[in-house]
Write a protein that holds these residues in place. Structure first.
Motif, PDB file in Angstrom:
ATOM      1  N   LYS A 289       0.844  -1.200   0.000  1.00 57.99           N
ATOM      2  CA  LYS A 289       0.000   0.000   0.000  1.00 57.99           C
ATOM      3  C   LYS A 289       0.878   1.248   0.000  1.00 57.99           C
ATOM      4  O   LYS A 289       1.957   1.269   0.599  1.00 57.99           O
ATOM      5  N   ILE A 290       0.382   2.283  -0.669  1.00 57.71           N
ATOM      6  CA  ILE A 290       1.068   3.572  -0.730  1.00 57.71           C
ATOM      7  C   ILE A 290       0.148   4.646  -0.153  1.00 57.71           C
ATOM      8  O   ILE A 290      -1.002   4.778  -0.578  1.00 57.71           O
ATOM      9  N   PHE A 291       0.664   5.385   0.825  1.00 61.87           N
ATOM     10  CA  PHE A 291      -0.093   6.472   1.447  1.00 61.87           C
ATOM     11  C   PHE A 291       0.597   7.802   1.170  1.00 61.87           C
ATOM     12  O   PHE A 291       1.753   7.851   0.751  1.00 61.87           O
ATOM     13  N   LYS A 292      -0.131   8.897   1.429  1.00 62.72           N
ATOM     14  CA  LYS A 292       0.433  10.237   1.400  1.00 62.72           C
ATOM     15  C   LYS A 292       0.769  10.658   2.828  1.00 62.72           C
ATOM     16  O   LYS A 292       0.288  10.069   3.794  1.00 62.72           O
ATOM     17  N   LEU A 293       1.579  11.697   2.961  1.00 63.25           N
ATOM     18  CA  LEU A 293       2.004  12.140   4.282  1.00 63.25           C
ATOM     19  C   LEU A 293       0.824  12.502   5.171  1.00 63.25           C
ATOM     20  O   LEU A 293       0.804  12.165   6.362  1.00 63.25           O
ATOM     21  N   ASP A 294      -0.197  13.160   4.611  1.00 65.43           N
ATOM     22  CA  ASP A 294      -1.331  13.547   5.438  1.00 65.43           C
ATOM     23  C   ASP A 294      -2.273  12.378   5.723  1.00 65.43           C
ATOM     24  O   ASP A 294      -3.309  12.550   6.376  1.00 65.43           O
ATOM     25  N   GLU A 295      -1.912  11.176   5.249  1.00 64.42           N
ATOM     26  CA  GLU A 295      -2.655   9.956   5.563  1.00 64.42           C
ATOM     27  C   GLU A 295      -1.882   9.072   6.545  1.00 64.42           C
ATOM     28  O   GLU A 295      -2.133   7.879   6.643  1.00 64.42           O
ATOM     29  N   ILE A 296      -0.961   9.673   7.297  1.00 66.36           N
ATOM     30  CA  ILE A 296      -0.094   8.894   8.182  1.00 66.36           C
ATOM     31  C   ILE A 296      -0.883   8.162   9.271  1.00 66.36           C
ATOM     32  O   ILE A 296      -0.533   7.060   9.672  1.00 66.36           O
ATOM     33  N   THR A 297      -1.978   8.765   9.747  1.00 66.04           N
ATOM     34  CA  THR A 297      -2.826   8.085  10.737  1.00 66.04           C
ATOM     35  C   THR A 297      -3.404   6.809  10.157  1.00 66.04           C
ATOM     36  O   THR A 297      -3.388   5.744  10.803  1.00 66.04           O
ATOM     37  N   GLU A 298      -3.919   6.892   8.919  1.00 71.32           N
ATOM     38  CA  GLU A 298      -4.483   5.707   8.261  1.00 71.32           C
ATOM     39  C   GLU A 298      -3.407   4.651   8.024  1.00 71.32           C
ATOM     40  O   GLU A 298      -3.659   3.448   8.158  1.00 71.32           O
ATOM     41  N   ALA A 299      -2.189   5.081   7.676  1.00 69.77           N
ATOM     42  CA  ALA A 299      -1.096   4.140   7.434  1.00 69.77           C
ATOM     43  C   ALA A 299      -0.741   3.369   8.698  1.00 69.77           C
ATOM     44  O   ALA A 299      -0.557   2.147   8.672  1.00 69.77           O
ATOM     45  N   HIS A 300      -0.641   4.074   9.836  1.00 66.28           N
ATOM     46  CA  HIS A 300      -0.323   3.405  11.096  1.00 66.28           C
ATOM     47  C   HIS A 300      -1.461   2.488  11.536  1.00 66.28           C
ATOM     48  O   HIS A 300      -1.227   1.394  12.060  1.00 66.28           O
ATOM     49  N   ALA A 301      -2.696   2.938  11.345  1.00 67.64           N
ATOM     50  CA  ALA A 301      -3.843   2.098  11.713  1.00 67.64           C
ATOM     51  C   ALA A 301      -3.846   0.814  10.896  1.00 67.64           C
ATOM     52  O   ALA A 301      -4.139  -0.271  11.416  1.00 67.64           O
ATOM     53  N   TYR A 302      -3.502   0.918   9.615  1.00 70.38           N
ATOM     54  CA  TYR A 302      -3.487  -0.270   8.759  1.00 70.38           C
ATOM     55  C   TYR A 302      -2.420  -1.260   9.201  1.00 70.38           C
ATOM     56  O   TYR A 302      -2.682  -2.464   9.317  1.00 70.38           O
ATOM     57  N   ILE A 303      -1.212  -0.775   9.473  1.00 69.18           N
ATOM     58  CA  ILE A 303      -0.121  -1.688   9.801  1.00 69.18           C
ATOM     59  C   ILE A 303      -0.349  -2.375  11.146  1.00 69.18           C
ATOM     60  O   ILE A 303       0.198  -3.444  11.414  1.00 69.18           O
ATOM     61  N   GLU A 304      -1.201  -1.794  11.995  1.00 64.61           N
ATOM     62  CA  GLU A 304      -1.528  -2.423  13.280  1.00 64.61           C
ATOM     63  C   GLU A 304      -2.747  -3.337  13.199  1.00 64.61           C
ATOM     64  O   GLU A 304      -3.065  -4.031  14.154  1.00 64.61           O
ATOM     65  N   SER A 305      -3.426  -3.350  12.066  1.00 64.50           N
ATOM     66  CA  SER A 305      -4.657  -4.123  11.933  1.00 64.50           C
ATOM     67  C   SER A 305      -4.374  -5.565  11.528  1.00 64.50           C
ATOM     68  O   SER A 305      -3.266  -5.905  11.105  1.00 64.50           O
ATOM     69  N   LYS A 306      -5.388  -6.422  11.640  1.00 62.29           N
ATOM     70  CA  LYS A 306      -5.264  -7.814  11.211  1.00 62.29           C
ATOM     71  C   LYS A 306      -5.083  -7.912   9.699  1.00 62.29           C
ATOM     72  O   LYS A 306      -4.566  -8.904   9.190  1.00 62.29           O
ATOM     73  N   GLU A 307      -5.511  -6.878   8.983  1.00 59.81           N
ATOM     74  CA  GLU A 307      -5.402  -6.887   7.525  1.00 59.81           C
ATOM     75  C   GLU A 307      -3.997  -6.512   7.050  1.00 59.81           C
ATOM     76  O   GLU A 307      -3.673  -6.638   5.871  1.00 59.81           O
ATOM     77  N   SER A 308      -3.133  -6.065   7.981  1.00 59.73           N
ATOM     78  CA  SER A 308      -1.792  -5.622   7.618  1.00 59.73           C
ATOM     79  C   SER A 308      -1.037  -6.698   6.854  1.00 59.73           C
ATOM     80  O   SER A 308      -1.057  -7.871   7.209  1.00 59.73           O
ATOM     81  N   PHE A 309      -0.370  -6.263   5.786  1.00 62.49           N
ATOM     82  CA  PHE A 309       0.314  -7.226   4.927  1.00 62.49           C
ATOM     83  C   PHE A 309       1.421  -6.514   4.164  1.00 62.49           C
ATOM     84  O   PHE A 309       1.195  -5.497   3.519  1.00 62.49           O
TER      85      PHE A 309
END
Length: 316
Positions: A289-309
């Motif tokens: 996945k590729i995020f933008k800087l202002d999406e850093i909250t979403e990026a951290h939430a994703y990597i901590e989720s069960k869906e993280s890959f």
């Protein structure tokens, strides 16, 4: 410039996106335009307040790919493409979660590569860590390898590195969530093993084991190593930092060997060697996945989720 700051420890929502002045050049340091960075579990630990040496507010980020903007260093010049990792970046001083950063000259590495930006951004911490472990495990043709933490960025990077040079080698992965089995096998794993409460649900043994779960499962890994096999421990996905109640005489089973690799052991020569390996063996660098800087909250939430890959990157 735009920057993501953490003012207090907490969850992914503690990030604050702010406009800040671009850092000013100072002796021994260079101004770098950040082109992108990967997100790492150590940054999650820091954000949660689990890095005792870190004080807030802080701009996190232990790695980046960028370009030199201003410098006084003789080995650098404006416009150079660089990689920087570790060296207390994002911990003792502000890191890469920003459009510009100020870095010590000794940890700025001008590299030669023709890789596209998004693939290059995925390499520094993740593939560099996997490559160091690959070398310390002394992977050779015919080895059967287990990657404990199969869905992690480093785990998938190790899979890529092995299969690129040794496509016939069997590589197994472990996961706490077997619903990821099909996805992992599509990535190239030859089999997926359930890791239940840090115990592998199999009787299989392996020549080499990459231990990314860490101290919480490493003693069980020794139950699955073959005679003269090697285990490389360089992850702490299990949330434990230290190995306790370890008896080397009894726990180092089957005349096996224990090694590690620390990505802070970095140099321009080693980084370029990794880049050259990726090019020589046409290693497929996967970016999940590729995020933008202002999406850093979403990026951290994703990597901590069960869906993280896999590897998660941010392009600025």
């Amino acid at each position: 410039m735009k920057a993501a700051l953490v003012y207090k420890a907490g969850g992914p929502d503690v990030f604050v996106i702010e406009d800040r002045p671009i850092p000013k050049l100072k002796t021994g340091w260079s101004v770098i335009k950040v082109l992108g960075f990967g997100i790492n579990h150590s940054e999650i630990f820091t954000r949660q307040g689990l890095s005792p040496s870190v004080t807030f507010p802080r701009i996190l980020g232990i790695e980046c790919v960028g370009e030199v903007v201003e410098t006084q260093a003789p080995h650098l010049k404006p416009g150079q493409r660089i990689i920087s990792i570790m060296g207390e970046m994002g911990r003792a001083f502000d890191g890469s979660y920003a459009e510009y950063t100020l870095l010590p000259d000794e940890q700025i590495y001008p590299v030669k590569t023709e890789l596209p930006l998004e693939k290059l951004v995925a390499l520094p911490e993740t593939y560099y860590t996997a490559y160091g472990a690959f070398k310390n495990l002394q992977i050779k043709a015919g080895d059967t390898t287990l990657i404990r933490g199969a869905a992690s960025g480093v785990g998938l990077a190790m899979l890529d590195l092995i299969k690129a040079q040794f496509p016939q080698n069997e590589v197994f992965g472990s996961s706490r969530h077997l619903e990821k089995r099909k996805t992992l096998q599509k990535c190239g794993y030859d089999g997926i093993i359930l890791d239940k409460d840090n115990v592998l649900q199999t009787d299989l043994t392996f020549d080499k084991i990459l231990e990314l779960v860490g101290p919480s499962s490493i003693k069980d890994s020794f139950n699955h190593i073959k005679e003269k096999g090697v285990i490389c421990s360089n992850g702490q996905l299990g949330g434990r930092w230290f190995l306790e109640d370890f008896d080397p005489i009894m726990d180092l089973k089957n005349n096996s060997y224990l090694t590690s690799f620390y990505s802070g052991n970095v140099s321009l020569k080693k980084l370029q060697e990794m880049l050259d390996y990726v090019a020589a063996f046409q290693v497929p660098v996967h970016v999940e996945k590729i995020f933008k800087l202002d999406e850093i909250t979403e990026a951290h939430a994703y990597i901590e989720s069960k869906e993280s890959f896999g590897k998660i990157i941010v392009l600025t």
